[in-house]
Design a protein around this motif. Sequence first.
Motif, PDB file in Angstrom:
ATOM      1  N   PRO A 202       6.193   9.868   5.373  1.00 46.72           N
ATOM      2  CA  PRO A 202       7.040   9.539   6.520  1.00 46.72           C
ATOM      3  C   PRO A 202       6.301   8.784   7.617  1.00 46.72           C
ATOM      4  N   GLN A 203       5.033   9.142   7.853  1.00 39.60           N
ATOM      5  CA  GLN A 203       4.258   8.425   8.863  1.00 39.60           C
ATOM      6  C   GLN A 203       4.002   6.984   8.437  1.00 39.60           C
ATOM      7  N   ASN A 204       3.705   6.784   7.161  1.00 40.60           N
ATOM      8  CA  ASN A 204       3.497   5.427   6.645  1.00 40.60           C
ATOM      9  C   ASN A 204       4.770   4.587   6.763  1.00 40.60           C
ATOM     10  N   ILE A 205       5.898   5.213   6.462  1.00 43.30           N
ATOM     11  CA  ILE A 205       7.183   4.509   6.573  1.00 43.30           C
ATOM     12  C   ILE A 205       7.444   4.129   8.026  1.00 43.30           C
ATOM     13  N   ARG A 206       7.110   5.025   8.933  1.00 46.41           N
ATOM     14  CA  ARG A 206       7.320   4.731  10.358  1.00 46.41           C
ATOM     15  C   ARG A 206       6.504   3.522  10.787  1.00 46.41           C
ATOM     16  N   HIS A 207       5.267   3.390  10.277  1.00 44.20           N
ATOM     17  CA  HIS A 207       4.441   2.223  10.600  1.00 44.20           C
ATOM     18  C   HIS A 207       5.120   0.930  10.149  1.00 44.20           C
ATOM     19  N   VAL A 208       5.695   0.955   8.960  1.00 43.39           N
ATOM     20  CA  VAL A 208       6.405  -0.226   8.448  1.00 43.39           C
ATOM     21  C   VAL A 208       7.616  -0.527   9.324  1.00 43.39           C
ATOM     22  N   GLN A 209       8.317   0.519   9.732  1.00 39.79           N
ATOM     23  CA  GLN A 209       9.475   0.339  10.613  1.00 39.79           C
ATOM     24  C   GLN A 209       9.069  -0.316  11.935  1.00 39.79           C
ATOM     25  N   HIS A 210       7.934   0.087  12.468  1.00 42.94           N
ATOM     26  CA  HIS A 210       7.445  -0.517  13.713  1.00 42.94           C
ATOM     27  C   HIS A 210       7.180  -2.014  13.508  1.00 42.94           C
ATOM     28  N   ASP A 211       6.585  -2.350  12.381  1.00 43.25           N
ATOM     29  CA  ASP A 211       6.320  -3.767  12.084  1.00 43.25           C
ATOM     30  C   ASP A 211       7.631  -4.551  11.985  1.00 43.25           C
TER      31      ASP A 211
ATOM     32  N   GLN B 235       0.832  -1.202   0.000  1.00 44.93           N
ATOM     33  CA  GLN B 235       0.000   0.000   0.000  1.00 44.93           C
ATOM     34  C   GLN B 235       0.868   1.254   0.000  1.00 44.93           C
ATOM     35  N   LEU B 236       1.937   1.225   0.783  1.00 38.88           N
ATOM     36  CA  LEU B 236       2.859   2.356   0.838  1.00 38.88           C
ATOM     37  C   LEU B 236       3.558   2.551  -0.497  1.00 38.88           C
ATOM     38  N   GLN B 237       3.916   1.454  -1.147  1.00 37.06           N
ATOM     39  CA  GLN B 237       4.606   1.550  -2.423  1.00 37.06           C
ATOM     40  C   GLN B 237       3.736   2.249  -3.471  1.00 37.06           C
ATOM     41  N   LYS B 238       2.461   1.938  -3.516  1.00 33.61           N
ATOM     42  CA  LYS B 238       1.548   2.589  -4.453  1.00 33.61           C
ATOM     43  C   LYS B 238       1.461   4.086  -4.172  1.00 33.61           C
TER      44      LYS B 238
END
Length: 210
Positions: free
Chosen positions: A131-140, A48-51
């Motif tokens: 950046p917020q979306n990337i942070r979510h992925v980092q948390h995962d 989803q982030l990539q799109k």
Amino acid sequence: MTLCWRALFLLCCVLSCVQSFSPSPVLQRSKYNDSFSLTRSTRTRVQQLQKKYKEQQLGNKHFEDRSRQLNDLPLLSTDFYSWLKLTDWERLHSAFVDMWAYWNRLDRKRKQLEGEEKEQMVSRAVGTTLPQNIRHVQHDLRDLMSQVSSQMSYMRSSWTKPTFPTPLNPQNGSQTVWDSSVEGYIILRDLDLYLTRLARDFLFLASKTH
């Protein structure tokens, strides 16, 4: 005779302690299945982030480029027989190191995007920013690394989660804005593929606990 009984009693106590600290196959399988589920949900988040990233940073949500690579990302191609021969420890250790490499790359890209937003005074009233979306992925990814570290601790009590040095953020003066944007796409593209491989690893590890 009394000494023999005492020695036998102590031996039974030791064996009982060893058994109590050894995770049962059912527990191990459950942990691997949990990691598999988290890997799949993380991959969905990455897709989803990539799109969103391609649409906002590259101006085309259908953008594709398989020719470019980043040297500091883990190799995605593996020989099947070599993969099959890996020990459980080697498989988990490799996963831990590889995930950290992606986490680090995402961190650098997130900080870069945050800096750009501040410079451009970008404000989004609705929805989350890249950046917020990337942070979510980092948390995962950090949760996955913690799970893997825990699984490794069951195998070797001496294992301690390493503290990686804070990497320097290299300044590439020759990099164009377009190349920088494509770089973010490559990170997400490869992470998507890597998580598919990681999910396969967790399924394989779970199957071995039967």
